[in-house]
Scaffold this active site. Structure first.
Site, PDB file in Angstrom:
ATOM      1  N   GLY A  38      35.167  26.586  -2.702  1.00 30.87           N
ATOM      2  CA  GLY A  38      34.593  25.379  -2.439  1.00 30.87           C
ATOM      3  C   GLY A  38      34.150  24.552  -3.372  1.00 30.87           C
ATOM      4  O   GLY A  38      33.625  25.262  -4.381  1.00 30.87           O
TER       5      GLY A  38
ATOM      6  N   LYS B  78      27.457  30.472  -5.044  1.00 35.58           N
ATOM      7  CA  LYS B  78      27.353  29.313  -5.376  1.00 35.58           C
ATOM      8  C   LYS B  78      26.662  28.749  -6.538  1.00 35.58           C
ATOM      9  O   LYS B  78      25.439  29.196  -6.858  1.00 35.58           O
ATOM     10  CB  LYS B  78      26.409  28.904  -4.121  1.00 35.58           C
ATOM     11  CG  LYS B  78      26.316  26.960  -4.351  1.00 35.58           C
ATOM     12  CD  LYS B  78      25.530  26.584  -2.749  1.00 35.58           C
ATOM     13  CE  LYS B  78      25.335  25.090  -2.766  1.00 35.58           C
ATOM     14  NZ  LYS B  78      24.515  24.849  -1.551  1.00 35.58           N
TER      15      LYS B  78
ATOM     16  N   GLY C 230      32.377  20.765  -4.851  1.00 32.97           N
ATOM     17  CA  GLY C 230      31.750  19.401  -4.717  1.00 32.97           C
ATOM     18  C   GLY C 230      31.248  18.652  -5.741  1.00 32.97           C
ATOM     19  O   GLY C 230      31.762  18.824  -6.915  1.00 32.97           O
TER      20      GLY C 230
ATOM     21  N   ASP D  61      22.015  18.593   8.069  1.00 35.56           N
ATOM     22  CA  ASP D  61      23.235  18.384   7.662  1.00 35.56           C
ATOM     23  C   ASP D  61      24.245  19.387   8.447  1.00 35.56           C
ATOM     24  O   ASP D  61      24.915  20.043   8.206  1.00 35.56           O
ATOM     25  CB  ASP D  61      23.481  18.732   6.132  1.00 35.56           C
ATOM     26  CG  ASP D  61      24.897  18.200   5.792  1.00 35.56           C
ATOM     27  OD1 ASP D  61      25.594  17.309   6.146  1.00 35.56           O
ATOM     28  OD2 ASP D  61      25.401  18.714   4.576  1.00 35.56           O
TER      29      ASP D  61
ATOM     30  N   ALA E 191      28.257  21.296  -7.197  1.00 35.15           N
ATOM     31  CA  ALA E 191      28.198  22.739  -6.900  1.00 35.15           C
ATOM     32  C   ALA E 191      29.660  23.309  -6.548  1.00 35.15           C
ATOM     33  O   ALA E 191      30.392  22.493  -6.070  1.00 35.15           O
ATOM     34  CB  ALA E 191      27.349  23.242  -5.889  1.00 35.15           C
TER      35      ALA E 191
ATOM     36  N   VAL F 212      31.612  26.848  -5.192  1.00 34.89           N
ATOM     37  CA  VAL F 212      31.445  28.258  -4.644  1.00 34.89           C
ATOM     38  C   VAL F 212      32.686  28.920  -4.777  1.00 34.89           C
ATOM     39  O   VAL F 212      33.778  28.563  -4.846  1.00 34.89           O
ATOM     40  CB  VAL F 212      31.072  28.181  -2.883  1.00 34.89           C
ATOM     41  CG1 VAL F 212      30.961  29.495  -2.413  1.00 34.89           C
ATOM     42  CG2 VAL F 212      30.076  27.202  -2.718  1.00 34.89           C
TER      43      VAL F 212
END
Length: 318
Positions: free
Chosen positions: A62, A84, A64, A178, A67, A69
């Site tokens: 992941g 993370k 972003g 969220d 950050a 992961v």
């Protein structure tokens, strides 16, 4: 600029010129790939830290704004983990000084079978490292993209668990803020786990929120209209959108034009997909309607949801 050894973990905060808006998710999950660290020097200290705990890092799962992961392995426990890594130099002062310390405080308290487990949290220089359980089957968004809408009994099994996790949070006056399909992870046993508490907050039960965060397609009408909002009740709306998508394979409201979306929300101008509506139980339909109530004062709360017939009545899952 603060000294490099300052820490958000022990209550002190770093300061940098990084910028990140509240509406940016800490990371966007995507399918695992073979990408390995491109900046090994930047992550040398992180590797050394994890190595001291008997852990190693593998591929990115992941990425972003501020950050990433990674999949990792805890060799002492012979267990796959998720790591993370938050780069504080890419974040805003507001995130470092308020959101991140609050997130860390909250996730250290949350212990529930349907909330992702955090094993340990550390800081190395300008990087915060969160080691947590790994969800090998990705996100609920991945699942729906792969196989389409779930049948109601399967969705019932999934969301009965998810709503228990959310109810646990709300009982402790903690709002997620969220909720979306990308933040519902699925482990190797097909159990759902609420994840990503970047915007989670404590709610005193009285003071409405004025900072708007999360993902617009899941926004309750009070957020879309930029009004002060009750964060626990806005969570309920977002969860209703999650359930609706999972069973209808589409959003309840057309996205892209915020004003049109708000008008449709206030007018209750939504419906179940024609090809599936007849297959839904009346209990399911009544719960979605109660959760997608545009007036927060009339919207069902999680305590009531957990007593609703759709949740309490056993369903046969083939």
């Amino acid at each position: 600029m603060a000294k490099k050894n300052s820490s958000v973990i022990d209550g002190r905060h770093l300061v940098s010129d990084g910028v990140a808006r509240d509406k940016d998710s800490a990371y966007q999950h995507h399918r695992p790939n073979s990408k390995i660290f491109e900046k090994e020097d930047d992550l040398k200290d992180v590797r050394q830290l994890l190595d001291s705990k008997g852990e190693t890092l593998h591929e990115v799962v992941g990425t972003g704004t501020f950050a990433d992961v990674y999949r990792g392995v805890n060799h002492r426990l012979n267990k796959v983990i998720a790591v993370k890594i938050i780069d504080l130099m890419k974040t805003s002062a507001h995130y470092r000084e308020q959101l991140l310390p609050q997130e860390i405080s909250i996730i250290r308290q949350l212990k529930h079978p349907h909330i992702v487990k955090i094993y340990h949290i550390s800081q190395v220089g300008y990087k915060v490292v969160l080691v947590m359980e790994f969800a090998s089957k990705g996100t609920l968004s991945d699942l729906i993209c792969s196989i389409g809408a779930l049948k109601e009994p399967v969705a019932w099994t999934m969301f009965r668990n998810v709503l228990e996790g959310l109810g646990y949070m709300h009982h402790r006056s903690i709002a997620h803020r969220d909720l979306k399909l990308e933040n519902i992870l699925i482990n190797h046993r097909n159990l759902p786990k609420l994840a990503d508490f970047s915007f989670a907050m404590y709610f005193d039960g009285h003071t409405l929120c004025t900072n708007h965060c999360g993902s617009i397609p899941y926004f309750a009408p009070e957020l879309l209209s930029n009004a002060p909002y009750h964060p626990l009740l806005s969570d309920v709306w977002s969860m209703a959108v999650c359930i609706y998508i999972t069973t209808n394979d589409t959003f309840p409201f057309r996205i892209g034009d915020d004003r049109a979306m708000l008008a449709a929300q206030l007018a209750k101008a939504w419906k179940f997909r024609t090809r599936t509506e007849q297959t839904f139980s009346e209990a399911y339909k009544s719960l979605i309607k109660a959760m997608l109530q545009p007036d927060p004062a009339k919207r069902i709360c999680t305590e009531e949801i957990l007593r609703h017939p759709w949740i309490t009545t056993e369903q046969n899952v083939d």
